[in-house]
Design an enzyme around this catalytic site. Sequence first.
Site, PDB file in Angstrom:
ATOM      1  N   PHE A   1       0.839  -1.201   0.000  1.00 43.61           N
ATOM      2  CA  PHE A   1       0.000   0.000   0.000  1.00 43.61           C
ATOM      3  C   PHE A   1       0.866   1.239   0.000  1.00 43.61           C
ATOM      4  CE2 PHE A   1      -4.028  -1.939   1.379  1.00 43.61           C
ATOM      5  CZ  PHE A   1      -3.617  -3.089   2.030  1.00 43.61           C
ATOM      6  N   ASP A   2       0.475   2.235  -0.781  1.00 37.54           N
ATOM      7  CA  ASP A   2       1.010   3.581  -0.595  1.00 37.54           C
ATOM      8  C   ASP A   2       0.338   4.117   0.668  1.00 37.54           C
ATOM      9  OD1 ASP A   2       0.279   6.740  -2.168  1.00 37.54           O
ATOM     10  OD2 ASP A   2       2.044   6.198  -0.990  1.00 37.54           O
ATOM     11  N   GLY A   3       0.893   5.186   1.244  1.00 38.20           N
ATOM     12  CA  GLY A   3       0.340   5.730   2.484  1.00 38.20           C
ATOM     13  C   GLY A   3      -0.690   6.815   2.231  1.00 38.20           C
TER      14      GLY A   3
ATOM     15  N   PHE B   1      -1.206  -0.853  -4.226  1.00 41.87           N
ATOM     16  CA  PHE B   1      -2.182   0.237  -4.330  1.00 41.87           C
ATOM     17  C   PHE B   1      -1.492   1.587  -4.215  1.00 41.87           C
ATOM     18  CE2 PHE B   1      -5.983  -2.290  -4.052  1.00 41.87           C
ATOM     19  CZ  PHE B   1      -5.683  -3.359  -3.230  1.00 41.87           C
TER      20      PHE B   1
END
Lengths: 363, 253
Positions: free
Chosen positions: A205-207, A322
């Site tokens: 995941f991106d943050g 993502f």
Amino acid sequence: LTMSDMKPNEAPEGDENGEEKDWAAAKAFFENLKTNKPRPPKPRYAVTIAVSSRTLFNMVAERKIYEEDGMEKYVAYQVEHENEPLKPGAAFPFVKALMTVNARLRELYPDSEELFDIVLMTNNHAQVGVRLINSINHYDLTIERFCMTGGQSPIGYLKAYMTNLYLSKDSEKVTEAIEEGIAAATMFMPETEIKLSDTQLRVAFDGDAVLFSDESEIIVKQHGLDTFFEHEREFENKPLAQGPLKCFLEALGKLQRKFYAKNERMNCPIRTFLVTARSAASSGARVLKTLRSWGLEIDEALFLAGAPKGPLLEKIKPHIFFDDQMFHIEGAKELGTIAAHVPYGIGQKYHRGKLIEQPAKDK
Amino acid sequence: MVSTVRNPEAKQKDAQRALVVALTCQELFHLGGAEVSSSEPYAPGVAFPLLQAMQVVNERLLELNPEETLLFDVVLLAADCQQHQDRIIATTRHYGLDVSRFCFCSRDEFTHLLLRERTHLFLCTDARQVATASHTGVAAALLQPAPSRPTQQLRVLFCTDPADRPGTSQQVCQVAGLLGAMRSRLGVACGALSIILLTVQGGRESCGRALLTLRSWGLGVDEAYCLAGAPGGPALSLLAPHILFPDGSALQA
């Protein structure tokens, strides 16, 4: 907090009796089947992943027929070829990994409904559905629930099936789903193929604007990096607001804890990664503290301090990554990572750091 | 005492080639509570949107082929409504409804009338009347109350479940074939008629088999939904069919 608490848009009050009856009848039906096929879990307790036909299978050639020759020719072509299984699509490895986790969960918790439930959610015409079903049979995928809407919007059905995550090739549908509070992303096929794990589901995941809201990204875009760093340090102890994929990470965490409870932490078939452009030194603390305040764990947090994500992802080899920025999606794809774009937040108005000019509205 | 009245305003269909659908007067219009002496048209009833949707299908079919004979041929059955006869006919004309003929009779002549009019399909909201008609040898299906978002598209739902009475009546096969022929003439891209399949308890295999079964009867399905035990209520209210062929009692309260 139980699994059913994470379901968006609960079924209406008073329908519980109907829901229970439908479930009990289906359970009995599946248990009476002669096959060893695992029966689908109860939607209320499952982590429901809805995938479109074009993400599950590679339908690029068929799509071309639809766009160039129209609906009739497209459906006729699909029917003519319905006994030829389709090739795997971008979401295929992810779906296989979900099935692997389910197999492990069933071993440890044979009576639990807390499993992944994979639903095929497609706009396709039901006559094309025959080929889709044949293809699912060919690969022996555990997909027992589906919606072939023949052109109608899937959004209502996403809610009816209690969807936790929706994956599609159509960014408009994905945007609509996010606006309705359903985690969703647009999937992209990588340009090369990387060999992925077949024993462990790996999700990256991106943050900002994915797990977290875009509040900090707005600061970067509007005031620049220095302001951003100052702001993040000042507000280090104030949790960020949640982003569209936070609940999905939470659902993964719940399932992970089921393995930990059975002493399987070292051998857990789910692993999560945070891959952020933030830097550990200047803006990373707030992110970690936010996750902690939410009671969420992430297995590996990787702070790139602005370096490209592609090479790192190539090493991580996630089944899905993502990110809200197309720039990172493209970088990931180029080096073989299966990337999923989350069309959320301020990042959608920018391309490669520049504000996209909005066309002047005509009177 | 049965009397059949042709509707002079409506273009008469070729009953040998059309799909004859019977509706009840009590469901097409709101008859109840109205003064007998009034000459106002009745208000539309629960079957009204269905009839309008069938009319649109007929219009599309005729656009494609002005000589088309495979059309919906609507017969309005009125049991114990003799005193309302003139007003019923006047109301039909007032709304310009494509009803071919009216049949006035008493309640116990009802099913006989269905057979006499060579009804292919009887539609009614009352499940018991639907069951009675089926047992008499007339294909029957449930007329659904109007959805919250009304649609011009005629939506016909076949509910299929593996745990049900085996085999389906020959009459339902025949209706399916006629509907299928209509659907084919309209073409895949046409949105006037949608054939929907819903599997409530079964999974992929059940639904897949049902798709092929309906295809073998000449009926191509447009939309397919497989619940495998997911809640049927929310799905059904989204699907909002006009006509529901119940293969089992899974969706009935």
